[in-house]
Design an enzyme around this catalytic site. Sequence first.
Site, mmCIF file in Angstrom:
data_model
loop_
_atom_site.group_PDB
_atom_site.id
_atom_site.type_symbol
_atom_site.label_atom_id
_atom_site.label_comp_id
_atom_site.label_asym_id
_atom_site.label_seq_id
_atom_site.Cartn_x
_atom_site.Cartn_y
_atom_site.Cartn_z
ATOM 1 N N THR A 1 9.737 -22.930 1.753
ATOM 2 C CA THR A 1 9.277 -23.637 3.078
ATOM 3 C C THR A 1 10.546 -24.464 2.790
ATOM 4 O O THR A 1 11.433 -25.239 2.125
ATOM 5 C CB THR A 1 8.899 -23.879 3.327
ATOM 6 O OG1 THR A 1 8.157 -25.156 2.384
ATOM 7 C CG2 THR A 1 7.110 -23.267 2.852
ATOM 8 N N GLY A 2 10.950 -24.625 4.191
ATOM 9 C CA GLY A 2 12.246 -25.734 4.637
ATOM 10 C C GLY A 2 13.062 -25.056 3.767
ATOM 11 O O GLY A 2 14.242 -26.412 3.214
ATOM 12 N N GLY B 1 19.495 -28.903 2.178
ATOM 13 C CA GLY B 1 19.216 -30.399 1.650
ATOM 14 C C GLY B 1 18.271 -29.408 0.653
ATOM 15 O O GLY B 1 18.901 -28.481 0.528
ATOM 16 N N ILE B 2 17.307 -30.784 0.438
ATOM 17 C CA ILE B 2 16.784 -30.191 -0.860
ATOM 18 C C ILE B 2 15.338 -28.782 -0.782
ATOM 19 O O ILE B 2 15.552 -28.162 -1.601
ATOM 20 C CB ILE B 2 15.708 -31.163 -0.808
ATOM 21 C CG1 ILE B 2 15.826 -32.613 -1.104
ATOM 22 C CG2 ILE B 2 14.571 -30.712 -2.047
ATOM 23 C CD1 ILE B 2 14.762 -33.620 -1.237
ATOM 24 N N LEU C 1 11.139 -23.778 10.510
ATOM 25 C CA LEU C 1 11.700 -23.259 11.684
ATOM 26 C C LEU C 1 13.015 -23.233 11.907
ATOM 27 O O LEU C 1 13.724 -23.118 13.580
ATOM 28 C CB LEU C 1 10.393 -24.828 12.583
ATOM 29 C CG LEU C 1 10.901 -25.081 13.669
ATOM 30 C CD1 LEU C 1 10.271 -23.644 14.013
ATOM 31 C CD2 LEU C 1 10.171 -25.754 13.977
ATOM 32 N N ALA D 1 9.548 -19.717 10.858
ATOM 33 C CA ALA D 1 8.479 -19.850 11.226
ATOM 34 C C ALA D 1 8.007 -21.630 11.334
ATOM 35 O O ALA D 1 9.130 -22.483 10.490
ATOM 36 C CB ALA D 1 7.533 -19.037 10.405
ATOM 37 N N TYR E 1 4.059 -41.262 6.813
ATOM 38 C CA TYR E 1 4.339 -40.004 6.363
ATOM 39 C C TYR E 1 4.058 -40.607 4.953
ATOM 40 O O TYR E 1 3.617 -39.611 4.155
ATOM 41 C CB TYR E 1 6.056 -40.488 6.279
ATOM 42 C CG TYR E 1 6.873 -39.405 5.132
ATOM 43 C CD1 TYR E 1 7.628 -38.114 5.771
ATOM 44 C CD2 TYR E 1 7.033 -39.878 3.559
ATOM 45 C CE1 TYR E 1 7.542 -37.113 4.983
ATOM 46 C CE2 TYR E 1 8.562 -39.528 3.444
ATOM 47 C CZ TYR E 1 8.887 -37.714 3.683
ATOM 48 O OH TYR E 1 9.587 -37.373 2.453
#
Lengths: 233, 148
Positions: free
Chosen positions: A7-8, A12-13, A33, A51, A141
């Site tokens: 996910t994500g 980036g990472i 997303l 998503a 966070y």
Amino acid sequence: MSLAIVTGAARGIGRSIASRLAEAGHALLLVDLDERVHDTARELGVGAVRADISQPPDVGRIADAVRAHRDEPRVLVNNAGITRDRLLRKMAEPDFRAVVRVNLGGTWALTEAVAPLLADGGSVVNISSRAQLGNVGQFNYGIAKGGVIGLTRGHALALAPRLRVNAVAPGFVESEMTAAMPADARRRVVDAIPLAAAGQPRDIAEAVAWLASEAASYVTGQVLYSCGGRSFS
Amino acid sequence: MKVQVADEALAEALAAIGSPDGRAEDGVVFRPGPVASWVDAEDQLVEAYRLAHVAAQEDAPVVFVVDAAAAVGRSGPLESAVAVGLVAGGRCLAFEGLRRDQYATVVGWDADEPATRVAATVEQLLGSRAARGQTVMVGTAHLGALLP
């Protein structure tokens, strides 16, 4: 072939993790997303689902995509996250709620949905943060990423011995966001890191790849700090 | 002081320093309630935010009381998520409060320990302002368990 869900993963990472797991021989299902997830998927020659992991119907769509995939799901990397930094005294409730809902609630929901689909011996790797050890302006966070560590340990016990669940806690890592920092602020951050450098997305990807691999087959419920030594300095 | 703890015995033991009707502007002692779903977990964390947010505006002290087992990850995933999340939140708030001398800390409560001992620990911490941003475990059932 084994399938890894990341996910994500648009940039980036997350993107770096996806690339590293592809090098390790995994088929990939990328989730983000950000619509750029489809560009990343095309570049890597893999599948993608656009998503929002904080929305239950979207989590259901991700699980459906995992079920429909021809490869055997073995790895889930919960990397997606957002920040809304502000001192607690000035932090608005929607900013607290959004960060907790995406970073922690999304990790919870996707693990609950996908873990039953993972093959025996599979691995879940959650991305926490060194910030959970305490950072000014990151009450939301910090709670979310500390919560991810609680989830990691709770799921590690609940899913053992069938699955392993671990976390990586990155420190200061080069990204679009950190690239925009003023030079003096950036220097102060880097000066506090014993290894005297910002981390690269690839550094985090290597830690994730190890925890997801057979090389870490006796490791579960652990947090690996990839932060240049900043966690104790 | 606002004492919002999901435990009657602890509420009674802390009555000398505050109550559910107390003012969060004067300080907060918060213990989350039971967590059976993600909605519960989010509600408990949002409640912690609301109380700490009010306290932070007045530089008032904040103490989170969590189950010791959950704080070391030995409970269910969501209970552990809430407890470890609050441990991290206590640390973040302690860092934020350093310049203004706002106090924040966390107490871990072993299930075998009486509420009176937890209350005494909370009162001692608020009085001394010791162990800022730390997790003070009441009881030894989880001695040696990995933190943070």
